[in-house]
Scaffold this active site. Structure first.
Site, mmCIF file in Angstrom:
data_model
loop_
_atom_site.group_PDB
_atom_site.id
_atom_site.type_symbol
_atom_site.label_atom_id
_atom_site.label_comp_id
_atom_site.label_asym_id
_atom_site.label_seq_id
_atom_site.Cartn_x
_atom_site.Cartn_y
_atom_site.Cartn_z
ATOM 1 N N GLU A 98 0.846 -1.205 0.000
ATOM 2 C CA GLU A 98 0.000 0.000 0.000
ATOM 3 C C GLU A 98 0.877 1.250 0.000
ATOM 4 O O GLU A 98 0.607 2.230 -0.693
ATOM 5 C CB GLU A 98 -0.900 0.017 1.250
ATOM 6 N N CYS A 139 -0.885 1.436 7.378
ATOM 7 C CA CYS A 139 -1.330 1.708 5.999
ATOM 8 C C CYS A 139 -2.758 2.234 5.966
ATOM 9 O O CYS A 139 -3.104 3.035 5.098
ATOM 10 C CB CYS A 139 -1.176 0.465 5.128
HETATM 11 N N1 THU Z 1 2.092 -6.516 3.950
HETATM 12 C C1 THU Z 1 1.684 -5.684 2.945
HETATM 13 O O1 THU Z 1 2.456 -5.365 2.031
HETATM 14 N N2 THU Z 1 0.422 -5.227 2.965
HETATM 15 C C2 THU Z 1 -0.521 -5.585 3.894
HETATM 16 O O2 THU Z 1 -1.672 -5.160 3.780
HETATM 17 C C3 THU Z 1 -0.152 -6.473 4.995
HETATM 18 C C4 THU Z 1 1.254 -6.919 5.051
HETATM 19 C C5 THU Z 1 3.450 -7.077 3.881
HETATM 20 C C6 THU Z 1 4.454 -6.586 4.889
HETATM 21 C C7 THU Z 1 5.470 -7.723 4.867
HETATM 22 O O3 THU Z 1 6.362 -7.529 3.775
HETATM 23 C C8 THU Z 1 4.633 -8.958 4.564
HETATM 24 O O4 THU Z 1 3.398 -8.481 4.060
HETATM 25 C C9 THU Z 1 4.379 -9.848 5.767
HETATM 26 O O5 THU Z 1 3.886 -9.118 6.818
#
Ligand code: THU
Length: 144
Positions: free
Chosen positions: A64, A102
């Site tokens: 995000e 986020c």
């Molecule tokens: N993560 C995201 O990119 N977006 C989300 O909505 C939740 C979590 C990522 C952060 C990390 O790189 C991985 O997912 C595991 O937590």
């Protein structure tokens, strides 16, 4: 909290397709958890992002955040930095929703009505409004 009545449009499905492609770019050597995001602004521009991790784990960031960064770099006024709709996609046992930080970042550029779809590789599983995901959000502006 989920609002299944929120309509899925052709635009939502286009965002889903772009988010799924963005997910392929995820840099996730530590968690192996790929996330892709696509968002559409009020002026109709579309931006994508993936999560990018780091050997110093807390320094990684979410898909995000990447998509918001792309939106800001491309913005030129007239609603081009106002988020109307966003799709987040991951392969998970339950629908993935943006983390707390986020949600606040989306709030910075969205409205309470901003629609957030949660998808896996089979399609959109649940839809929310930002107000549903972040009630009583922090806002620096004083209430009128
Ligand atoms: N993560 C995201 O990119 N977006 C989300 O909505 C939740 C979590 C990522 C952060 C990390 O790189 C991985 O997912 C595991 O937590």
């Amino acid at each position: 909290m989920s609002e299944p009545s929120l309509a899925l449009t052709k635009d939502s499905l286009e965002l889903l397709s772009l988010a799924t492609k963005a997910r392929d770019k995820a840099y996730v050597p530590y968690s192996k958890f790929r996330v892709g995001v696509a968002l559409r602004t009020r002026s109709g521009t579309v931006h994508v992002g993936c999560n990018i991790e780091n050997a110093s784990y807390p320094e990684g960031w979410c898909a995000e955040t990447s998509a918001i960064s792309a939106m800001i770099m491309a913005s030129d006024g007239a609603g081009s930095s106002e988020i109307e709709e966003l799709v987040v996609v991951a392969e998970h046992s339950q629908p993935i929703t943006p983390c707390g930080g986020c949600r606040q970042r989306i709030k910075e550029f969205g409205t309470p009505e901003t629609v957030i779809h949660s998808a896996d590789l089979n399609g959109i599983q649940k839809s929310f409004t930002l107000a549903g995901l972040l009630p009583a959000a922090f806002d620096l502006k004083a209430e009128e």
